[in-house]
Design a protein around this motif. Sequence first.
Motif, PDB file in Angstrom:
ATOM      1  N   ARG A   1     -23.744  41.792  28.996  1.00  0.00           N
ATOM      2  CA  ARG A   1     -23.203  43.140  28.868  1.00  0.00           C
ATOM      3  C   ARG A   1     -23.758  43.796  27.618  1.00  0.00           C
ATOM      4  O   ARG A   1     -24.045  43.125  26.635  1.00  0.00           O
ATOM      5  N   TRP A   2     -23.826  45.133  27.673  1.00  0.00           N
ATOM      6  CA  TRP A   2     -24.224  45.921  26.517  1.00  0.00           C
ATOM      7  C   TRP A   2     -23.101  46.898  26.224  1.00  0.00           C
ATOM      8  O   TRP A   2     -22.641  47.622  27.119  1.00  0.00           O
ATOM      9  N   TRP A   3     -22.647  46.903  24.998  1.00  0.00           N
ATOM     10  CA  TRP A   3     -21.612  47.816  24.532  1.00  0.00           C
ATOM     11  C   TRP A   3     -22.303  48.842  23.625  1.00  0.00           C
ATOM     12  O   TRP A   3     -22.378  48.648  22.414  1.00  0.00           O
ATOM     13  N   PRO A   4     -22.848  49.928  24.186  1.00  0.00           N
ATOM     14  CA  PRO A   4     -23.689  50.840  23.407  1.00  0.00           C
ATOM     15  C   PRO A   4     -22.998  51.515  22.231  1.00  0.00           C
ATOM     16  O   PRO A   4     -23.659  51.905  21.268  1.00  0.00           O
ATOM     17  N   LEU A   5     -21.684  51.644  22.276  1.00  0.00           N
ATOM     18  CA  LEU A   5     -20.954  52.238  21.158  1.00  0.00           C
ATOM     19  C   LEU A   5     -20.262  51.168  20.316  1.00  0.00           C
ATOM     20  O   LEU A   5     -19.523  51.496  19.387  1.00  0.00           O
ATOM     21  N   GLY A   6     -20.475  49.911  20.639  1.00  0.00           N
ATOM     22  CA  GLY A   6     -19.803  48.794  19.969  1.00  0.00           C
ATOM     23  C   GLY A   6     -18.735  48.213  20.877  1.00  0.00           C
ATOM     24  O   GLY A   6     -18.229  48.886  21.778  1.00  0.00           O
ATOM     25  N   ARG A   7     -18.399  46.959  20.647  1.00  0.00           N
ATOM     26  CA  ARG A   7     -17.455  46.249  21.532  1.00  0.00           C
ATOM     27  C   ARG A   7     -16.031  46.782  21.475  1.00  0.00           C
ATOM     28  O   ARG A   7     -15.251  46.546  22.386  1.00  0.00           O
ATOM     29  N   ARG A   8     -15.684  47.473  20.440  1.00  0.00           N
ATOM     30  CA  ARG A   8     -14.317  48.012  20.334  1.00  0.00           C
ATOM     31  C   ARG A   8     -14.172  49.362  21.014  1.00  0.00           C
ATOM     32  O   ARG A   8     -13.078  49.917  21.064  1.00  0.00           O
ATOM     33  N   ARG A   9     -15.266  49.881  21.521  1.00  0.00           N
ATOM     34  CA  ARG A   9     -15.232  51.175  22.203  1.00  0.00           C
ATOM     35  C   ARG A   9     -15.150  50.955  23.708  1.00  0.00           C
ATOM     36  O   ARG A   9     -15.097  49.820  24.180  1.00  0.00           O
TER      37      ARG A   9
END
Length: 142
Positions: free
Chosen positions: A66-74
């Motif tokens: 997975r890719w969390w482009p805004l960060g994992r907390r977003r």
Amino acid sequence: METDYPLARSDFQTDGRRLFLEVMDIEGNPEDRKLYDLLSGQYVIHRAVAPLFKQLEFGFDHQAHRWWPLGRRRHVVVDPHRSFGKPITKTAGVPTETIKDALRSIGDPAAVARWYEVPRSEIEDALKFELTLERAPTPGVA
């Protein structure tokens, strides 16, 4: 380990502009990890660049899952197993592009959140992500 997607392995990293290969010294000491910029042929300081890599989530097979482009907390995720790999909201799986289009039509984030039954924070993150795409330069276009 053999794979059809060698650049999706955890020993390859990217900051979105450059591709790095993570290498260790001969003894394999994790403290001596280095990042080699494959484009420039230069080593970079691991501590300085590594925080940018936290957007990727790797599985036990060391492949990017997975890719969390805004960060994992977003609330925006790109997952090849959901919505054909399109950027979507984390919980409801609504494509971010759909949310952007709905916001442009309706103009009210609260109404769009109710319509798609997602928290307003997911609507805001989806729009933030889509706006970064609109501002990104197109490769090969001057």
